[in-house]
Design a protein around this motif. Structure first.
Motif, PDB file in Angstrom:
ATOM      1  N   SER A 109     -50.424  59.811 -27.528  1.00  0.00           N
ATOM      2  CA  SER A 109     -49.230  60.458 -28.074  1.00  0.00           C
ATOM      3  C   SER A 109     -48.220  59.396 -28.492  1.00  0.00           C
ATOM      4  N   HIS A 115     -43.489  61.828 -34.288  1.00  0.00           N
ATOM      5  CA  HIS A 115     -44.033  62.539 -33.132  1.00  0.00           C
ATOM      6  C   HIS A 115     -45.416  63.116 -33.471  1.00  0.00           C
ATOM      7  N   LEU A 150     -42.723  62.459 -26.976  1.00  0.00           N
ATOM      8  CA  LEU A 150     -44.045  62.769 -26.419  1.00  0.00           C
ATOM      9  C   LEU A 150     -44.518  61.688 -25.456  1.00  0.00           C
ATOM     10  N   ILE A 190     -49.171  68.253 -23.367  1.00  0.00           N
ATOM     11  CA  ILE A 190     -48.143  67.288 -23.731  1.00  0.00           C
ATOM     12  C   ILE A 190     -46.795  67.762 -23.214  1.00  0.00           C
TER      13      ILE A 190
END
Length: 297
Positions: free
Chosen positions: A119, A124, A155, A168
């Motif tokens: 991530s 993002h 994230l 997440i």
């Protein structure tokens, strides 16, 4: 993450332990090891995965690098050394270098088939690589609440369950009294089945789903003069809810460095071990360290 903390950390050249009252911890401290490598790319480690026996690791830094290696232990399971490979760059969807603002990698999760999920903040997103060679990224569907995510607080925490679903958690929930959303990806569709209550000033920086099927969440709070406090909470997971919230430990400011990566595994005695790695923000007064706690069954 390191940009956002730079001013506050610079004010704390010495990370001095703080003697404050803490609730009794369920997890017990096991071992800690500071280490480094002769490579200018070393540092900033933000995501961590371990093999089921806790012997090998994969890490990503917040400058889009990946490192694999082996953790050495003594007969009591205490960490005594690290044998690391070569630091390598994460690649873009084209197979080339990551463009500017696409290279702030934070969270890491590894599937049973060897695929690696990463991530990112700034731009993002969550991507997947076929294996640890990380030659070409594949973008996953856009994460929920994309437009409301903060530039350097998005994230951070990534995890995967035994069925391959991706989870997440953003670092910040937006408001001090607002819970942290937990987004889950199955196939091509994100959903938000869970929320994690926000307790105090701690922010989410890492997550893992242990071999016991529970969600472990690593959180961090920063005192500009005293250093970092860390906390790990554990939750039972059902299809639609997180229950049985349990705080495993809360460290006083300065006891550990900036712990950001977390991996949970079961040792030969049947206990869960929570292993963490610190992000040194590439600052001379911080350190990279492995820190481990044991959670009795």
């Amino acid at each position: 993450m390191h940009r956002r903390l730079a001013l506050a950390i610079t004010a704390a050249v010495l990370l001095t332990p703080l003697a404050t009252a803490q609730p009794a911890d369920i997890a017990t401290f096991s071992s800690r090891l500071s280490w480094t490598m002769d490579d200018r790319r070393f540092g900033g480690w933000s995501g961590l995965e371990l093999s089921p026996d806790g012997s090998t690791f994969v890490m990503v830094s917040d400058r889009a690098n990946i490192l694999t290696g082996r953790i050495e232990r003594d007969e009591n399971g205490l960490i005594t050394g690290v044998q690391a490979g070569t630091i390598r760059p994460l690649k873009y969807t084209t197979g080339g270098d990551l463009p500017r603002y696409h290279d702030d990698s934070e969270g890491l999760a590894m599937a049973a088939d060897g695929r690696i999920y990463v991530s990112f903040e700034s731009v993002h997103r969550v991507v997947v690589y076929d294996n640890a060679v990380v030659e070409r990224a594949i973008d996953l569907p856009r994460v929920p609440d994309y437009d409301s995510l903060q530039n350097n607080s998005s994230l951070e925490a990534l995890a995967i369950d035994e069925d391959g679903a991706i989870y997440i958690i953003p670092e910040r929930s937006g408001e001090i009294d607002k819970p942290f959303p937990v987004h889950r990806l199955r196939g091509e569709t994100w959903e938000t089945p869970y929320e994690i209550p926000r307790r105090g000033e701690f922010l989410v920086v890492g997550a893992d789903i242990g071999p016991d099927g529970r969600l472990y969440v690593l959180e961090r709070a920063l005192s500009s003069m005293l250093g970092f406090s860390s906390r790990v909470r554990r939750f039972d997971m059902s299809e639609t809810a997180l229950t049985n919230e349990t705080t495993l430990f809360t460290s006083p400011a300065g006891r550990h460095d900036n712990l950001e990566g977390v991996a949970v595994w079961r040792d030969t005695a049947g206990h869960m071990r929570v292993t963490m790695v610190s992000d040194d923000n590439f600052r001379f007064f911080q350190t990279t360290e492995f820190v481990e706690y044991v959670v009795p069954e």
